[in-house]
Design an enzyme around this catalytic site. Structure first.
Site, PDB file in Angstrom:
ATOM      1  N   TYR A   1       0.801  -1.235   0.000  1.00 15.49           N
ATOM      2  CA  TYR A   1       0.000   0.000   0.000  1.00 15.49           C
ATOM      3  C   TYR A   1       0.833   1.284   0.000  1.00 15.49           C
ATOM      4  O   TYR A   1       0.268   2.370  -0.035  1.00 15.49           O
ATOM      5  CB  TYR A   1      -0.934   0.003   1.217  1.00 15.49           C
ATOM      6  CG  TYR A   1      -1.919  -1.150   1.202  1.00 15.49           C
ATOM      7  CD1 TYR A   1      -2.927  -1.207   0.246  1.00 15.49           C
ATOM      8  CD2 TYR A   1      -1.820  -2.192   2.124  1.00 15.49           C
ATOM      9  CE1 TYR A   1      -3.815  -2.268   0.208  1.00 15.49           C
ATOM     10  CE2 TYR A   1      -2.714  -3.256   2.101  1.00 15.49           C
ATOM     11  CZ  TYR A   1      -3.702  -3.286   1.133  1.00 15.49           C
ATOM     12  OH  TYR A   1      -4.586  -4.330   1.100  1.00 15.49           O
TER      13      TYR A   1
ATOM     14  N   HIS B   1      -8.879   1.635  -5.678  1.00 15.63           N
ATOM     15  CA  HIS B   1      -8.072   0.692  -4.905  1.00 15.63           C
ATOM     16  C   HIS B   1      -6.616   1.080  -5.055  1.00 15.63           C
ATOM     17  O   HIS B   1      -6.128   1.256  -6.189  1.00 15.63           O
ATOM     18  CB  HIS B   1      -8.302  -0.750  -5.356  1.00 15.63           C
ATOM     19  CG  HIS B   1      -9.717  -1.162  -5.128  1.00 15.63           C
ATOM     20  ND1 HIS B   1     -10.196  -1.417  -3.870  1.00 15.63           N
ATOM     21  CD2 HIS B   1     -10.765  -1.278  -5.970  1.00 15.63           C
ATOM     22  CE1 HIS B   1     -11.483  -1.700  -3.956  1.00 15.63           C
ATOM     23  NE2 HIS B   1     -11.855  -1.611  -5.220  1.00 15.63           N
TER      24      HIS B   1
HETATM   25  O1  CA2 Z   1      -5.961  -1.778  -2.580  1.00 15.92           O
HETATM   26  C1  CA2 Z   1      -6.873  -1.276  -1.911  1.00 15.92           C
HETATM   27  O2  CA2 Z   1      -7.017  -0.068  -1.781  1.00 15.92           O
HETATM   28  C2  CA2 Z   1      -7.819  -2.192  -1.138  1.00 15.92           C
HETATM   29  O3  CA2 Z   1      -9.121  -1.621  -1.215  1.00 15.92           O
HETATM   30  C3  CA2 Z   1      -7.323  -2.196   0.287  1.00 15.92           C
HETATM   31  C4  CA2 Z   1      -8.106  -3.177   1.180  1.00 15.92           C
HETATM   32  C5  CA2 Z   1      -8.186  -4.555   0.556  1.00 15.92           C
HETATM   33  O4  CA2 Z   1      -9.011  -5.397   1.352  1.00 15.92           O
HETATM   34  C6  CA2 Z   1      -8.741  -4.503  -0.852  1.00 15.92           C
HETATM   35  O5  CA2 Z   1      -8.721  -5.800  -1.385  1.00 15.92           O
HETATM   36  C7  CA2 Z   1      -7.867  -3.591  -1.710  1.00 15.92           C
HETATM   37  C8  CA2 Z   1      -7.413  -3.306   2.524  1.00 15.92           C
HETATM   38  C9  CA2 Z   1      -7.381  -2.035   3.298  1.00 15.92           C
HETATM   39  C10 CA2 Z   1      -6.587  -2.297   4.517  1.00 15.92           C
HETATM   40  O6  CA2 Z   1      -5.685  -1.261   4.660  1.00 15.92           O
HETATM   41  C11 CA2 Z   1      -4.469  -1.553   5.151  1.00 15.92           C
HETATM   42  C12 CA2 Z   1      -3.623  -0.493   5.203  1.00 15.92           C
HETATM   43  C13 CA2 Z   1      -2.342  -0.676   5.665  1.00 15.92           C
HETATM   44  C14 CA2 Z   1      -1.942  -1.912   6.069  1.00 15.92           C
HETATM   45  C15 CA2 Z   1      -2.797  -2.970   5.992  1.00 15.92           C
HETATM   46  C16 CA2 Z   1      -4.087  -2.784   5.542  1.00 15.92           C
END
Ligand code: CA2
Length: 153
Positions: A32, A109
């Site tokens: 991310y 995303h």
């Molecule tokens: O890629 C993206 O923006 C997502 O929407 C992020 C979601 C994931 O479940 C989707 O499949 C794709 C996860 C958001 C969680 O955010 C985090 C941020 C930092 C570290 C871990 C998770």
């Protein structure tokens, strides 16, 4: 200048971030990036302002709260930029709520979900979105706001 239709300020753009995005920049920087949610909101505010729009931003880890935010925005916003995070892949209720305000929706995303696990390849939100931006990091939010501004012209 008279107060005509054309001289009125547009309604603000609503920026919504779903569950766990409050921890952006803290974990999994390889997926991310290292920018935080505050950086996302700052980028979105600057982009919206450049285009003549205000911005309302919210993040929640509670699905019902997200749905209430969307319902309450009805008639108060030009459009929605949303990263539904995990609810993308699970929530019919969120997809149903997003049609309530009757404004264009841009789905964002940060990561390229199509390069990841199969369960991330399906989105309940995409069928109600005017556009989808995937895998551009947090710049995707900027692109989504620019597209929304074009759509609501
Ligand atoms: O890629 C993206 O923006 C997502 O929407 C992020 C979601 C994931 O479940 C989707 O499949 C794709 C996860 C958001 C969680 O955010 C985090 C941020 C930092 C570290 C871990 C998770």
């Amino acid at each position: 200048m008279p107060d005509t239709e054309t001289s009125r300020e547009p309604l603000p753009i609503l920026l919504l971030n779903g569950p766990n995005l409050n921890t952006l920049g803290v974990r999994q920087p390889e997926v991310y990036g290292s920018a935080t949610l505050a950086d996302v909101v700052d980028l979105a505010e600057r982009t919206a302002s450049e285009l003549g729009f205000g911005l309302r931003a919210a993040q929640t880890n509670h699905e019902g709260e997200m749905i209430d935010l969307i319902h309450d925005a009805r008639k108060q916003i030009s459009g929605i930029v949303i990263n539904p995070a995990g609810w993308t892949h699970t929530s019919v209720a969120l997809a149903d709520a997003l049609v309530v305000p009757e404004v264009p929706i841009m789905e964002v995303h940060i990561s390229n979900v199509h390069k990841r696990e199969a369960f991330r390849h399906h989105s309940y939100v995409s069928p109600v979105a005017a556009g989808i931006i995937v895998g551009y990091g947090i710049r995707g939010y900027e692109f989504a706001i620019r597209r929304l501004a074009e759509l609501v012209g």
